[in-house]
Write a protein that holds these residues in place. Structure first.
Motif, PDB file in Angstrom:
ATOM      1  N   GLN A  16       1.645  -3.031  56.287  1.00 52.07           N
ATOM      2  CA  GLN A  16       1.128  -4.372  56.040  1.00 52.07           C
ATOM      3  C   GLN A  16       1.773  -5.480  56.869  1.00 52.07           C
ATOM      4  OE1 GLN A  16       0.915  -5.302  51.802  1.00 52.07           O
ATOM      5  NE2 GLN A  16       0.833  -3.130  51.329  1.00 52.07           N
ATOM      6  N   ALA A  17       3.006  -5.310  57.252  1.00 61.24           N
ATOM      7  CA  ALA A  17       3.732  -6.396  57.932  1.00 61.24           C
ATOM      8  C   ALA A  17       3.412  -6.420  59.426  1.00 61.24           C
ATOM      9  CB  ALA A  17       5.234  -6.236  57.713  1.00 61.24           C
ATOM     10  N   ASP A  18       3.542  -7.583  60.015  1.00 62.85           N
ATOM     11  CA  ASP A  18       3.378  -7.758  61.458  1.00 62.85           C
ATOM     12  C   ASP A  18       4.761  -7.664  62.095  1.00 62.85           C
ATOM     13  OD1 ASP A  18       2.556  -8.337  63.999  1.00 62.85           O
ATOM     14  OD2 ASP A  18       2.263 -10.489  63.643  1.00 62.85           O
ATOM     15  N   ILE A  19       5.129  -6.497  62.522  1.00 64.63           N
ATOM     16  CA  ILE A  19       6.466  -6.242  63.067  1.00 64.63           C
ATOM     17  C   ILE A  19       6.374  -6.323  64.583  1.00 64.63           C
ATOM     18  CG2 ILE A  19       8.399  -4.612  63.131  1.00 64.63           C
ATOM     19  CD1 ILE A  19       7.008  -3.279  60.609  1.00 64.63           C
ATOM     20  N   LYS A  20       7.020  -7.309  65.163  1.00 64.16           N
ATOM     21  CA  LYS A  20       6.888  -7.566  66.596  1.00 64.16           C
ATOM     22  C   LYS A  20       7.661  -6.560  67.446  1.00 64.16           C
ATOM     23  CE  LYS A  20       4.624 -11.421  65.768  1.00 64.16           C
ATOM     24  NZ  LYS A  20       3.154 -11.470  65.989  1.00 64.16           N
ATOM     25  N   MET A  54       0.576  -3.865  49.105  1.00 61.15           N
ATOM     26  CA  MET A  54      -0.344  -2.848  48.610  1.00 61.15           C
ATOM     27  C   MET A  54      -0.137  -2.689  47.126  1.00 61.15           C
ATOM     28  SD  MET A  54      -0.576   1.166  49.684  1.00 61.15           S
ATOM     29  CE  MET A  54      -1.005   0.741  51.355  1.00 61.15           C
ATOM     30  N   GLY A  55      -1.092  -3.041  46.346  1.00 56.14           N
ATOM     31  CA  GLY A  55      -0.917  -2.995  44.903  1.00 56.14           C
ATOM     32  C   GLY A  55      -0.969  -1.585  44.386  1.00 56.14           C
ATOM     33  N   CYS A  56      -0.253  -1.298  43.300  1.00 55.55           N
ATOM     34  CA  CYS A  56      -0.332  -0.032  42.625  1.00 55.55           C
ATOM     35  C   CYS A  56      -0.543  -0.320  41.175  1.00 55.55           C
ATOM     36  CB  CYS A  56       0.927   0.793  42.767  1.00 55.55           C
ATOM     37  SG  CYS A  56       2.157   0.279  43.894  1.00 55.55           S
ATOM     38  N   GLY A  57      -1.643   0.053  40.627  1.00 48.96           N
ATOM     39  CA  GLY A  57      -1.871  -0.365  39.269  1.00 48.96           C
ATOM     40  C   GLY A  57      -2.434   0.693  38.393  1.00 48.96           C
ATOM     41  N   GLY A  58      -2.027   0.645  37.124  1.00 44.22           N
ATOM     42  CA  GLY A  58      -2.669   1.381  36.064  1.00 44.22           C
ATOM     43  C   GLY A  58      -2.459   2.871  36.117  1.00 44.22           C
ATOM     44  N   THR A  59      -3.122   3.532  35.207  1.00 48.32           N
ATOM     45  CA  THR A  59      -2.933   4.966  35.044  1.00 48.32           C
ATOM     46  C   THR A  59      -3.592   5.773  36.148  1.00 48.32           C
ATOM     47  OG1 THR A  59      -4.893   5.041  33.651  1.00 48.32           O
ATOM     48  CG2 THR A  59      -2.778   4.745  32.548  1.00 48.32           C
ATOM     49  N   LEU A  60      -4.532   5.156  36.871  1.00 41.62           N
ATOM     50  CA  LEU A  60      -5.214   5.883  37.937  1.00 41.62           C
ATOM     51  C   LEU A  60      -4.334   6.067  39.162  1.00 41.62           C
ATOM     52  CD1 LEU A  60      -8.772   4.251  37.838  1.00 41.62           C
ATOM     53  CD2 LEU A  60      -8.114   6.509  37.010  1.00 41.62           C
ATOM     54  N   PHE A  61      -3.255   5.256  39.252  1.00 40.11           N
ATOM     55  CA  PHE A  61      -2.481   5.278  40.502  1.00 40.11           C
ATOM     56  C   PHE A  61      -1.733   6.592  40.693  1.00 40.11           C
ATOM     57  CE2 PHE A  61       1.418   4.664  42.887  1.00 40.11           C
ATOM     58  CZ  PHE A  61       0.887   4.194  44.073  1.00 40.11           C
ATOM     59  N   TRP A 118       8.812   4.442  49.510  1.00 39.50           N
ATOM     60  CA  TRP A 118       7.534   3.840  49.148  1.00 39.50           C
ATOM     61  C   TRP A 118       7.472   2.396  49.647  1.00 39.50           C
ATOM     62  CZ3 TRP A 118       2.770   3.663  48.724  1.00 39.50           C
ATOM     63  CH2 TRP A 118       2.035   2.900  47.812  1.00 39.50           C
ATOM     64  N   ALA A 119       8.583   1.676  49.556  1.00 35.22           N
ATOM     65  CA  ALA A 119       8.633   0.296  50.050  1.00 35.22           C
ATOM     66  C   ALA A 119       8.460   0.250  51.567  1.00 35.22           C
ATOM     67  CB  ALA A 119       9.955  -0.355  49.650  1.00 35.22           C
ATOM     68  N   THR A 141      11.700 -12.132  53.707  1.00 31.39           N
ATOM     69  CA  THR A 141      11.449 -11.116  52.683  1.00 31.39           C
ATOM     70  C   THR A 141       9.994 -10.673  52.671  1.00 31.39           C
ATOM     71  OG1 THR A 141      13.230 -11.986  51.280  1.00 31.39           O
ATOM     72  CG2 THR A 141      11.561 -10.632  50.195  1.00 31.39           C
ATOM     73  N   PHE A 142       9.801  -9.373  52.519  1.00 30.47           N
ATOM     74  CA  PHE A 142       8.488  -8.785  52.267  1.00 30.47           C
ATOM     75  C   PHE A 142       8.512  -8.225  50.847  1.00 30.47           C
ATOM     76  CE2 PHE A 142       5.853  -4.984  51.933  1.00 30.47           C
ATOM     77  CZ  PHE A 142       4.626  -5.402  52.425  1.00 30.47           C
ATOM     78  N   VAL A 143       7.554  -8.607  50.027  1.00 31.66           N
ATOM     79  CA  VAL A 143       7.507  -8.127  48.647  1.00 31.66           C
ATOM     80  C   VAL A 143       6.658  -6.857  48.585  1.00 31.66           C
ATOM     81  CG1 VAL A 143       6.833  -8.644  46.280  1.00 31.66           C
ATOM     82  CG2 VAL A 143       7.810 -10.449  47.723  1.00 31.66           C
ATOM     83  N   ALA A 144       7.293  -5.760  48.207  1.00 30.06           N
ATOM     84  CA  ALA A 144       6.609  -4.478  48.035  1.00 30.06           C
ATOM     85  C   ALA A 144       6.477  -4.173  46.551  1.00 30.06           C
ATOM     86  CB  ALA A 144       7.388  -3.362  48.729  1.00 30.06           C
ATOM     87  N   GLN A 145       5.524  -3.335  46.233  1.00 28.02           N
ATOM     88  CA  GLN A 145       5.336  -2.916  44.847  1.00 28.02           C
ATOM     89  C   GLN A 145       6.256  -1.736  44.529  1.00 28.02           C
ATOM     90  OE1 GLN A 145       3.363  -4.637  42.731  1.00 28.02           O
ATOM     91  NE2 GLN A 145       3.109  -6.010  44.485  1.00 28.02           N
ATOM     92  N   PRO A 146       6.811  -1.699  43.340  1.00 30.61           N
ATOM     93  CA  PRO A 146       7.615  -0.538  42.952  1.00 30.61           C
ATOM     94  C   PRO A 146       6.713   0.644  42.624  1.00 30.61           C
ATOM     95  CG  PRO A 146       7.398  -2.028  41.096  1.00 30.61           C
ATOM     96  CD  PRO A 146       6.723  -2.710  42.263  1.00 30.61           C
TER      97      PRO A 146
END
Length: 366
Positions: A153-157, A1-8, A145-146, A124-129
């Motif tokens: 987002q992950a497929d956790i069985k 899940m991306g987090c970007g810019g000043t709007l976030f 947050w991670a 590994t799952f890459v999360a946004q800081p």
């Protein structure tokens, strides 16, 4: 899940208010129960069992209840070498348990926003800081947050999750200690909800029940149902951010603020935990491994050459993870002198075995 810019930032705050309100409203539907009995009703290693549930069943259940182990980490050298050692021992423990093991998959939740060179070695799952500055220098705020991102987002069985940490080494196979609708957690002596009731009532109002509904735990080690954690995690994130912005809470809780936030969020969703003092040990204070499952090497181990603890003073012999912030510990660490507790000896042996077998140990690439 991306987090970007000043709007976030304003968007996250808006969503946080909505999420925490929604989460509290639905808490009555959470599958786990709350409340406590007298601890004298049950034997060790369980030191406290929540009221309202049936007695824990013996390990004769026909169906395995698999749990997924998840560890949050940055891409720092410090976190990375710990994760490599941790995953090495996770694999050994799972393999030694055989086909009946309840230990399922493993994920390192990397919250720096980009892959690193260990993606092939460690699942590994890459999360946004969090956006820059939002953690106010308290990097641990990236943990909830991670988890929110991973759970969404992950497929956790597996149906359960074990939240662990990089500085854990698994001594023996871990069973699913979460039973009869309760989570399982390690009780920390320094998490004292009653002592901080005035502060905590801002986040756990009186209409929710007594402050003792808040377990003396952090988020790790905790085994909890996946669906319950999906409800807890957004609240955990919101409460962590709110506490950090609250000068009174920030001063009261300090470096364990995020632990209090998880404990509060778990209680808000009616998720109580069986408290297992044998879940882990913390050398050098805990001297024997015994029947424990995890060694947590959060404290420095300093001793003189006669095996006497010199805590607070650098020892003639020492093992402290903080000595290896910029570079991993070398292979074949010197073993402690005679008289040092068995827990410390075991820890050093386990670190040495891992570093002897992990490829390219000591090569730093960022």
């Amino acid at each position: 899940m991306g987090c970007g810019g000043t709007l976030f930032y304003p968007l996250l705050i808006t969503l946080s208010v909505a999420l925490i309100t929604y989460n509290i409203l639905i808490s009555s539907n959470a599958p786990l129960k709350q409340g406590f009995p007298s601890s004298s009703s049950y034997d060790d290693p369980v030191i406290q069992l929540p009221r309202g549930g049936s007695r824990i069943r013996a390990n004769s259940e026909k169906n395995r209840r698999l749990f997924h182990t998840a560890v949050t980490a940055s891409d720092s050298v410090y976190n990375t070498w710990q994760c490599r050692v941790m995953y090495y021992w996770f694999k050994k423990a799972k393999a030694s348990a055989g086909p009946g093991s309840e230990m399922g998959g493993f994920t390192r939740i990397l919250h720096n926003g980009k892959p690193d060179k260990y993606m092939d070695e460690i699942p590994t799952f890459v999360a946004q800081p969090l956006p820059s500055g939002m953690d106010q220098g308290y990097v641990v705020l990236n943990r909830p947050w991670a988890f929110v991102q991973w759970l969404q987002q992950a497929d956790i069985k597996e149906d359960y999750v074990l939240m662990s940490e990089p500085d854990h080494v698994i001594v023996k196979p871990i069973p699913n200690l979460a039973k009869d609708g309760f989570g399982a957690a390690f009780p920390f002596f320094y998490i004292e909800p009653k002592k901080y009731e005035k502060v905590l009532r801002k986040y756990y109002p009186e209409e929710r029940g007594p402050v003792t509904n808040i377990d003396p735990i952090g988020n790790s080690p905790v085994i909890v149902g996946k669906e319950a954690l999906k409800k807890i995690a957004p609240t955990w994130m919101n409460v962590s951010l709110a506490m950090k912005k609250d000068p009174e809470a920030d001063k009261a809780f300090g470096w364990v603020l995020e632990m209090y936030a998880y404990a509060v969020s778990s209680a808000l969703h009616g998720v109580s935990n069986v408290l297992h003092k044998d879940f882990m040990i913390q050398p050098p204070w805990d001297k024997e491994v015994g029947d424990k499952y995890i060694i947590h090497y959060t404290y420095g181990c300093d001793f003189d050459m006669k095996g006497h603890l010199t805590y607070g003073k650098k020892g003639e012999w020492r093992f402290d993870k903080r000595s290896y912030i910029k570079s991993p510990p070398p292979k074949n660490l010197t073993m402690p002198p005679p008289g040092v507790p068995q827990s410390v000896v075991t820890l050093v042996k386990m670190v040495n075995e891992a570093t002897a077998n992990l490829p390219d140990w000591g090569i730093i690439e960022r």
